[in-house]
Design a protein around this motif. Structure first.
Motif, PDB file in Angstrom:
ATOM      1  N   ILE A 170      62.631  64.374  15.477  1.00 51.76           N
ATOM      2  CA  ILE A 170      61.658  63.972  14.372  1.00 51.76           C
ATOM      3  C   ILE A 170      63.644  64.942  13.745  1.00 51.76           C
ATOM      4  O   ILE A 170      63.541  64.655  13.166  1.00 51.76           O
ATOM      5  CB  ILE A 170      60.613  63.977  14.525  1.00 51.76           C
ATOM      6  CG1 ILE A 170      60.683  64.261  12.593  1.00 51.76           C
ATOM      7  CG2 ILE A 170      59.748  66.177  14.702  1.00 51.76           C
ATOM      8  CD1 ILE A 170      61.043  63.082  12.006  1.00 51.76           C
ATOM      9  N   GLU A 171      63.332  66.741  14.026  1.00 55.56           N
ATOM     10  CA  GLU A 171      64.442  67.227  13.742  1.00 55.56           C
ATOM     11  C   GLU A 171      65.383  66.800  13.104  1.00 55.56           C
ATOM     12  O   GLU A 171      66.130  66.867  12.471  1.00 55.56           O
ATOM     13  CB  GLU A 171      63.991  68.253  14.547  1.00 55.56           C
ATOM     14  CG  GLU A 171      63.267  69.355  14.647  1.00 55.56           C
ATOM     15  CD  GLU A 171      61.899  68.898  16.175  1.00 55.56           C
ATOM     16  OE1 GLU A 171      61.318  69.489  15.349  1.00 55.56           O
ATOM     17  OE2 GLU A 171      62.385  68.170  16.974  1.00 55.56           O
ATOM     18  N   HIS A 172      66.185  65.329  14.793  1.00 61.63           N
ATOM     19  CA  HIS A 172      67.462  65.307  14.138  1.00 61.63           C
ATOM     20  C   HIS A 172      67.801  64.462  12.864  1.00 61.63           C
ATOM     21  O   HIS A 172      68.314  63.552  12.331  1.00 61.63           O
ATOM     22  CB  HIS A 172      67.895  64.770  15.320  1.00 61.63           C
ATOM     23  CG  HIS A 172      69.483  63.959  15.626  1.00 61.63           C
ATOM     24  ND1 HIS A 172      69.969  63.001  14.888  1.00 61.63           N
ATOM     25  CD2 HIS A 172      70.720  64.892  15.608  1.00 61.63           C
ATOM     26  CE1 HIS A 172      71.185  62.847  15.767  1.00 61.63           C
ATOM     27  NE2 HIS A 172      71.614  63.578  15.567  1.00 61.63           N
ATOM     28  N   THR A 173      66.105  63.180  13.076  1.00 65.90           N
ATOM     29  CA  THR A 173      66.644  62.305  12.457  1.00 65.90           C
ATOM     30  C   THR A 173      66.059  63.228  10.563  1.00 65.90           C
ATOM     31  O   THR A 173      66.905  62.692  10.029  1.00 65.90           O
ATOM     32  CB  THR A 173      64.896  61.141  12.678  1.00 65.90           C
ATOM     33  OG1 THR A 173      64.849  60.750  13.820  1.00 65.90           O
ATOM     34  CG2 THR A 173      65.048  60.402  11.824  1.00 65.90           C
TER      35      THR A 173
ATOM     36  N   ALA B 115      59.962  56.049  14.161  1.00 62.87           N
ATOM     37  CA  ALA B 115      58.865  55.473  14.868  1.00 62.87           C
ATOM     38  C   ALA B 115      59.792  54.203  15.474  1.00 62.87           C
ATOM     39  O   ALA B 115      59.512  53.621  15.634  1.00 62.87           O
ATOM     40  CB  ALA B 115      58.093  55.336  14.595  1.00 62.87           C
ATOM     41  N   LEU B 116      60.694  53.382  14.142  1.00 62.89           N
ATOM     42  CA  LEU B 116      60.641  52.627  13.855  1.00 62.89           C
ATOM     43  C   LEU B 116      61.784  52.502  14.433  1.00 62.89           C
ATOM     44  O   LEU B 116      62.398  51.032  15.898  1.00 62.89           O
ATOM     45  CB  LEU B 116      61.375  51.787  12.512  1.00 62.89           C
ATOM     46  CG  LEU B 116      62.268  50.594  12.623  1.00 62.89           C
ATOM     47  CD1 LEU B 116      61.486  49.635  12.879  1.00 62.89           C
ATOM     48  CD2 LEU B 116      62.629  50.833  10.704  1.00 62.89           C
ATOM     49  N   GLN B 117      62.911  53.413  15.396  1.00 60.82           N
ATOM     50  CA  GLN B 117      63.830  53.431  15.573  1.00 60.82           C
ATOM     51  C   GLN B 117      63.860  53.523  17.120  1.00 60.82           C
ATOM     52  O   GLN B 117      64.433  52.655  17.318  1.00 60.82           O
ATOM     53  CB  GLN B 117      64.410  54.666  15.502  1.00 60.82           C
ATOM     54  CG  GLN B 117      66.345  55.377  16.427  1.00 60.82           C
ATOM     55  CD  GLN B 117      66.865  56.294  16.104  1.00 60.82           C
ATOM     56  OE1 GLN B 117      67.095  56.705  14.661  1.00 60.82           O
ATOM     57  NE2 GLN B 117      67.345  57.056  16.970  1.00 60.82           N
ATOM     58  N   LYS B 118      62.794  53.907  17.656  1.00 58.23           N
ATOM     59  CA  LYS B 118      62.179  53.776  18.712  1.00 58.23           C
ATOM     60  C   LYS B 118      61.570  52.638  19.455  1.00 58.23           C
ATOM     61  O   LYS B 118      61.691  51.900  20.660  1.00 58.23           O
ATOM     62  CB  LYS B 118      61.349  55.143  19.100  1.00 58.23           C
ATOM     63  CG  LYS B 118      62.094  56.503  18.820  1.00 58.23           C
ATOM     64  CD  LYS B 118      61.292  57.537  20.181  1.00 58.23           C
ATOM     65  CE  LYS B 118      61.569  58.713  19.137  1.00 58.23           C
ATOM     66  NZ  LYS B 118      60.924  59.515  19.766  1.00 58.23           N
TER      67      LYS B 118
ATOM     68  N   ASP C 201      68.701  50.502  30.588  1.00 56.43           N
ATOM     69  CA  ASP C 201      69.475  52.437  30.594  1.00 56.43           C
ATOM     70  C   ASP C 201      68.170  52.736  29.629  1.00 56.43           C
ATOM     71  O   ASP C 201      67.993  52.376  28.345  1.00 56.43           O
ATOM     72  CB  ASP C 201      71.075  52.770  30.030  1.00 56.43           C
ATOM     73  CG  ASP C 201      71.420  53.840  30.120  1.00 56.43           C
ATOM     74  OD1 ASP C 201      69.939  54.840  30.175  1.00 56.43           O
ATOM     75  OD2 ASP C 201      71.899  53.806  30.119  1.00 56.43           O
ATOM     76  N   TYR C 202      67.054  53.672  29.780  1.00 55.85           N
ATOM     77  CA  TYR C 202      66.478  53.347  28.670  1.00 55.85           C
ATOM     78  C   TYR C 202      66.442  54.964  28.447  1.00 55.85           C
ATOM     79  O   TYR C 202      65.363  55.046  27.998  1.00 55.85           O
ATOM     80  CB  TYR C 202      64.599  53.512  29.393  1.00 55.85           C
ATOM     81  CG  TYR C 202      64.287  51.866  28.624  1.00 55.85           C
ATOM     82  CD1 TYR C 202      63.813  51.365  28.001  1.00 55.85           C
ATOM     83  CD2 TYR C 202      64.581  51.176  30.421  1.00 55.85           C
ATOM     84  CE1 TYR C 202      63.834  50.324  28.197  1.00 55.85           C
ATOM     85  CE2 TYR C 202      64.542  49.939  30.219  1.00 55.85           C
ATOM     86  CZ  TYR C 202      63.890  49.228  29.052  1.00 55.85           C
ATOM     87  OH  TYR C 202      63.679  48.097  28.829  1.00 55.85           O
ATOM     88  N   THR C 203      67.316  55.711  29.261  1.00 55.12           N
ATOM     89  CA  THR C 203      67.755  56.758  28.877  1.00 55.12           C
ATOM     90  C   THR C 203      68.526  57.237  27.372  1.00 55.12           C
ATOM     91  O   THR C 203      68.955  58.161  26.803  1.00 55.12           O
ATOM     92  CB  THR C 203      68.655  57.817  29.523  1.00 55.12           C
ATOM     93  OG1 THR C 203      70.069  57.349  29.600  1.00 55.12           O
ATOM     94  CG2 THR C 203      68.033  57.643  30.923  1.00 55.12           C
ATOM     95  N   ILE C 204      68.933  56.079  26.684  1.00 51.42           N
ATOM     96  CA  ILE C 204      69.557  56.005  25.759  1.00 51.42           C
ATOM     97  C   ILE C 204      69.335  56.245  24.438  1.00 51.42           C
ATOM     98  O   ILE C 204      67.998  57.133  24.470  1.00 51.42           O
ATOM     99  CB  ILE C 204      69.578  54.477  25.478  1.00 51.42           C
ATOM    100  CG1 ILE C 204      69.030  53.800  24.806  1.00 51.42           C
ATOM    101  CG2 ILE C 204      70.780  53.425  25.965  1.00 51.42           C
ATOM    102  CD1 ILE C 204      68.610  53.005  23.565  1.00 51.42           C
ATOM    103  N   LEU C 205      70.056  57.600  23.911  1.00 50.36           N
ATOM    104  CA  LEU C 205      69.896  58.396  22.905  1.00 50.36           C
ATOM    105  C   LEU C 205      68.820  58.450  21.593  1.00 50.36           C
ATOM    106  O   LEU C 205      67.829  58.946  20.924  1.00 50.36           O
ATOM    107  CB  LEU C 205      71.215  59.008  21.923  1.00 50.36           C
ATOM    108  CG  LEU C 205      72.014  59.696  22.868  1.00 50.36           C
ATOM    109  CD1 LEU C 205      72.736  60.193  22.757  1.00 50.36           C
ATOM    110  CD2 LEU C 205      70.944  61.542  24.448  1.00 50.36           C
ATOM    111  N   PRO C 206      69.103  56.808  20.635  1.00 51.51           N
ATOM    112  CA  PRO C 206      67.755  56.990  20.138  1.00 51.51           C
ATOM    113  C   PRO C 206      66.477  56.653  20.417  1.00 51.51           C
ATOM    114  O   PRO C 206      65.779  56.799  19.691  1.00 51.51           O
ATOM    115  CB  PRO C 206      68.503  55.440  19.565  1.00 51.51           C
ATOM    116  CG  PRO C 206      70.256  55.094  20.034  1.00 51.51           C
ATOM    117  CD  PRO C 206      70.185  56.682  21.017  1.00 51.51           C
TER     118      PRO C 206
END
Length: 153
Positions: A41-44, A16-19, A31-36
């Protein structure tokens, strides 16, 4: 502020902080398609199995920032440095970087950031990193600056 090892239970809060933290990067590149911003959640959670994840806590125990790193072929690879917008420019990012380097000592540290991310580049360069190349990553349109720091162990 306190820097401690994050646990798997922190994964949702860190995501959530990352987003929130990466909104400024998305705006910078329009560019709001950036991967972060689209990480699942599974990746985190998976990062906790193969990275050291640190978190910066305020006096009430709220997570202000996070960073992750791992040693791969003798190089400490650092990624996902993030600081909540309300805590930026207060030394949180610097403290996280210094802590991850201390916890994962090596002769070479490597990381990348957006090539237009002047605040990030300034921070890394004041910590002794130099830009070694520019490139894109799979699935990203952004041009990244790849930086390294060499130390004597």
């Amino acid at each position: 502020m306190q820097i401690v090892k994050a646990t798997l239970e922190d994964a949702e809060t860190i995501l959530a902080l990352q987003k929130v933290a990466y909104q400024s990067e998305a705006a910078l590149y329009n560019d709001y398609t950036i991967l972060p911003l689209h990480e699942k959640i599974e990746h985190t959670q998976e990062a906790f199995s193969n990275h050291l994840v640190l978190k910066a806590l305020d006096d009430e125990g709220k997570i202000l920032g996070s960073v992750r790193g791992k040693i791969e072929k003798g190089v400490t690879k650092i990624g996902k440095l993030m600081v909540h917008p309300s805590a930026q420019n207060k030394g949180v990012g610097r403290a996280l970087m210094e802590a991850i380097e201390k916890e994962l000592p090596s002769q070479t540290y490597a990381l990348f950031t957006g090539s237009k991310s002047e605040k990030n580049l300034f921070l890394y360069q004041t910590l002794g990193y130099t830009i070694v190349s520019y490139s894109t990553l799979p699935g990203e349109a952004t041009v990244f600056a790849f930086l390294e720091k060499h130390s004597k162990l």
